[in-house]
Design a protein around this motif. Structure first.
Motif, short mmCIF file in Angstrom:
data_model
loop_
_atom_site.label_atom_id
_atom_site.label_comp_id
_atom_site.label_asym_id
_atom_site.label_seq_id
_atom_site.Cartn_x
_atom_site.Cartn_y
_atom_site.Cartn_z
N LYS B 61 0.85 -1.20 0.00
CA LYS B 61 0.00 0.00 0.00
C LYS B 61 0.88 1.24 0.00
CE LYS B 61 -3.42 -2.17 3.02
NZ LYS B 61 -3.89 -2.23 4.40
N PRO B 62 0.42 2.31 -0.63
CA PRO B 62 1.18 3.57 -0.51
C PRO B 62 1.11 4.08 0.93
CG PRO B 62 -0.53 3.71 -2.20
CD PRO B 62 -0.80 2.47 -1.43
N VAL B 63 2.19 4.66 1.39
CA VAL B 63 2.23 5.19 2.76
C VAL B 63 2.59 6.67 2.72
CG1 VAL B 63 3.34 5.02 5.03
CG2 VAL B 63 2.95 2.94 3.67
N VAL B 64 1.85 7.46 3.48
CA VAL B 64 2.22 8.87 3.69
C VAL B 64 2.76 8.98 5.10
CG1 VAL B 64 1.38 11.24 3.88
CG2 VAL B 64 0.49 9.73 2.08
N LEU B 65 4.02 9.37 5.20
CA LEU B 65 4.70 9.41 6.48
C LEU B 65 5.00 10.88 6.80
CD1 LEU B 65 5.78 7.17 8.40
CD2 LEU B 65 7.99 7.42 7.28
N ASN B 66 4.36 11.40 7.83
CA ASN B 66 4.49 12.82 8.15
C ASN B 66 5.18 13.02 9.50
OD1 ASN B 66 2.61 15.24 9.69
ND2 ASN B 66 3.70 15.78 7.83
N PHE B 67 6.37 13.63 9.45
CA PHE B 67 7.09 13.95 10.69
C PHE B 67 6.59 15.30 11.20
CE2 PHE B 67 9.72 10.84 8.65
CZ PHE B 67 10.31 10.13 9.69
N TRP B 68 6.19 15.34 12.46
CA TRP B 68 5.59 16.58 12.96
C TRP B 68 5.83 16.72 14.46
CZ3 TRP B 68 1.34 17.01 16.42
CH2 TRP B 68 0.80 15.78 16.84
N ALA B 69 5.47 17.90 14.97
CA ALA B 69 5.54 18.17 16.41
C ALA B 69 4.53 19.25 16.73
CB ALA B 69 6.94 18.63 16.79
N THR B 70 4.07 19.26 17.96
CA THR B 70 3.06 20.27 18.34
C THR B 70 3.69 21.66 18.43
OG1 THR B 70 3.44 19.89 20.69
CG2 THR B 70 1.69 18.63 19.66
N TRP B 71 5.00 21.73 18.69
CA TRP B 71 5.66 23.04 18.83
C TRP B 71 6.00 23.67 17.49
CZ3 TRP B 71 10.06 22.13 16.26
CH2 TRP B 71 10.67 20.87 16.37
N GLY B 73 5.03 25.38 14.12
CA GLY B 73 3.92 26.15 13.54
C GLY B 73 3.43 25.61 12.21
N PRO B 74 4.32 25.39 11.25
CA PRO B 74 3.86 24.88 9.95
C PRO B 74 3.17 23.52 10.06
CG PRO B 74 6.12 25.68 9.80
CD PRO B 74 5.75 25.70 11.25
N CYS B 75 3.57 22.70 11.07
CA CYS B 75 2.91 21.40 11.26
C CYS B 75 1.46 21.61 11.68
CB CYS B 75 3.61 20.59 12.35
SG CYS B 75 5.36 20.34 12.08
N VAL B 76 1.28 22.57 12.55
CA VAL B 76 -0.08 22.90 13.00
C VAL B 76 -0.89 23.37 11.82
CG1 VAL B 76 -1.41 24.45 14.48
CG2 VAL B 76 0.72 23.45 15.34
N GLY B 77 -0.23 24.17 10.94
CA GLY B 77 -0.92 24.70 9.77
C GLY B 77 -1.30 23.63 8.77
N GLU B 78 -0.47 22.62 8.61
CA GLU B 78 -0.74 21.62 7.57
C GLU B 78 -1.67 20.51 8.07
OE1 GLU B 78 2.76 19.42 6.37
OE2 GLU B 78 3.08 18.62 8.37
N HIS B 79 -1.96 20.50 9.37
CA HIS B 79 -2.75 19.41 9.95
C HIS B 79 -4.11 19.23 9.24
CE1 HIS B 79 -3.91 16.47 12.89
NE2 HIS B 79 -4.98 17.17 13.23
N TRP B 111 -3.00 17.29 22.13
CA TRP B 111 -3.17 18.21 20.99
C TRP B 111 -4.08 17.57 19.93
CZ3 TRP B 111 -2.30 18.65 15.75
CH2 TRP B 111 -2.23 19.95 15.24
N LEU B 112 -3.83 16.27 19.66
CA LEU B 112 -4.63 15.56 18.65
C LEU B 112 -6.07 15.41 19.12
CD1 LEU B 112 -2.12 12.81 17.48
CD2 LEU B 112 -2.99 14.72 16.14
N ASP B 113 -6.24 15.20 20.42
CA ASP B 113 -7.60 15.08 20.95
C ASP B 113 -8.36 16.38 20.73
OD1 ASP B 113 -7.18 12.51 21.73
OD2 ASP B 113 -6.61 13.01 23.79
N ALA B 114 -7.64 17.49 20.86
CA ALA B 114 -8.29 18.79 20.71
C ALA B 114 -8.54 19.11 19.24
CB ALA B 114 -7.43 19.87 21.35
N LYS B 115 -7.56 18.81 18.37
CA LYS B 115 -7.66 19.23 16.96
C LYS B 115 -8.24 18.14 16.08
CE LYS B 115 -5.21 23.08 17.65
NZ LYS B 115 -5.27 24.44 17.11
N GLY B 116 -8.33 16.92 16.59
CA GLY B 116 -8.82 15.80 15.80
C GLY B 116 -7.68 15.12 15.08
N ALA B 136 15.59 16.83 8.58
CA ALA B 136 16.41 17.93 9.10
C ALA B 136 15.58 18.85 9.98
CB ALA B 136 17.01 18.73 7.95
N GLY B 137 14.26 18.78 9.86
CA GLY B 137 13.37 19.63 10.63
C GLY B 137 11.96 19.22 10.32
N VAL B 138 11.01 19.77 11.04
CA VAL B 138 9.62 19.43 10.78
C VAL B 138 8.90 20.66 10.23
CG1 VAL B 138 9.21 17.44 12.24
CG2 VAL B 138 9.33 19.70 13.28
N PRO B 139 7.86 20.50 9.43
CA PRO B 139 7.36 19.21 8.95
C PRO B 139 8.10 18.69 7.71
CG PRO B 139 5.95 20.97 8.16
CD PRO B 139 7.04 21.62 8.97
#
Lengths: 208, 171
Positions: B61-71, B73-79, B111-116, B136-139
């Protein structure tokens, strides 16, 4: 490490139920893809899954060296991480950077050194993932050779141009000095006695 | 006009201008992408819920692997974009996985509980998997083909349409 992983997993799952109660819709949405993904792997059996992939600390190839003692490994890893560039802060080495990412990289380097991986193996591991960019001193291969050759070429060109200038200037100034030399050349026999007299007088004065 | 001087001047200046033009056109912080086209490094991690997940299990199966963190900003934006893509492509057989990067799992769960959340997030305690993927960095988002090859590496926030374009040919 496996044990730690399992422990962490147990800790996390122990914490999760309270959180799930707050937002059950997301939890329901979450459960489905995990089950679909896991397929025939029995759930909640971390050791079983860990067994599928080998020790996660190991690289694809076995270590070249025998594992060194802990202190030697620490010192060696310090030197090695000084030659690798931190991907987060970029201008610093992994050893110098205080960033989280760099600390993780350094821990990984220590781990690999402790396992007996050679410098070449560890550098290759990071170059495979981050490109030669990750080496603070790029290797002299391919286009990188320019970095080492270019200064020599520039100096050589400078010397060549400077030398050419000097030669041309020398050639340009010589004709200016040259004309006085042929000037006294025409020897007129009529003037010979006078010349002789001047020379004689000079000699007499010099003799006095 | 002294054509000789002009020619020498041009020979010196033109390459310099080209070099600078190229350099200024590039993001100096961007790392070269050396991962695309290689086999995706295997991993066996545990989700925030404590469920084990390995990349091998997603083979086929194709896999989308997303490295992220709550701290981050762009990760929060792309969620929301990732959520949208997961809702669209999850049912069509694409596996979406988050990997937590340098963050506290409990904080991430809250964070996920709050944002879904539409897919599981894995814990990567020593960032070993992140390093394995050359993060090298997230996301950063990776798309793994059904054959286990890394097909795309997307640095920075990803959009649903970007993911759609990459995933559609794989289905």
């Amino acid at each position: 490490v496996k044990l730690l992983l399992v422990l962490w997993c147990a800790m996390a799952s122990a914490q999760v139920p309270e959180a799930v109660d707050i937002a059950s819709p997301s939890a329901a949405a979450e459960a489905q893809p995990v089950d679909a993904l896991l397929g025939d792997v029995p759930a909640a059996s971390a050791p079983a899954v860990a067994a599928i992939t080998a020790d996660p600390r190991l690289l694809a190839e076995p270590p070249d060296l025998d594992p060194p003692d802990v202190e030697a490994a620490r010192l060696h890893a310090e030197v090695l991480s000084g030659s690798l560039r931190c991907p987060v802060c970029q201008g610093m080495s992994v050893a110098d950077s205080p960033s989280d990412g760099a600390r993780a990289m350094k821990a990984r380097i220590v781990e690999l050194v402790e396992l007996g991986y050679s410098d070449a193996q560890i550098r290759a591991y990071f170059v495979d993932r981050y490109g030669t960019w990750v080496l603070l001193e790029p290797p002299a291969v391919g286009l990188h050779q320019l970095i080492y050759i270019a200064p020599l070429v520039v100096v050589a060109v400078g010397l060549l141009v400077g030398g050419l200038f000097a030669v041309r200037r020398g050639a340009a100034t010589r004709p200016v000095q040259a004309p006085p030399a042929p000037a006294p050349a025409p020897k007129d026999d009529a003037l010979a006695p006078w010349r002789q007299r001047v020379l004689d007088e000079l000699e007499q004065r010099g003799g006095r | 006009v002294n054509w000789k001087v002009l020619a020498v001047g041009a020979a010196l200046v033109v390459p310099l201008v080209v070099l600078l033009a190229q350099g200024f056109g590039k993001d100096p912080h961007a790392l070269p992408d050396v991962m695309t086209g290689k086999a995706a490094p295997p991993f066996a991690l545990v989700t925030l819920d404590g469920l084990p997940v390995s990349l091998d299990a997603a083979r086929g199966k194709p896999v989308v692997l997303n490295f992220w963190a709550t701290w981050c900003g762009p990760c929060v934006g792309e969620h929301p974009e990732l959520m949208q893509a997961a809702a669209q492509f999850g049912p069509r057989g694409v596996v979406f996985l988050g990997v937590l990067y340098g963050d506290d799992p409990l904080k991430a769960q809250a964070w996920l509980d709050a944002k879904g959340s539409a897919y599981p997030t894995l814990m990567d305690p020593d960032q070993r998997v992140a390093i394995d993927y050359g993060v090298a960095g997230v996301p950063e988002t990776f798309i793994v083909g059904p054959d286990g090859m890394l097909l795309h590496k997307i640095v920075g926030p990803v959009t649903a349409s970007q993911l759609g374009q990459a995933l559609e040919p794989l289905l």
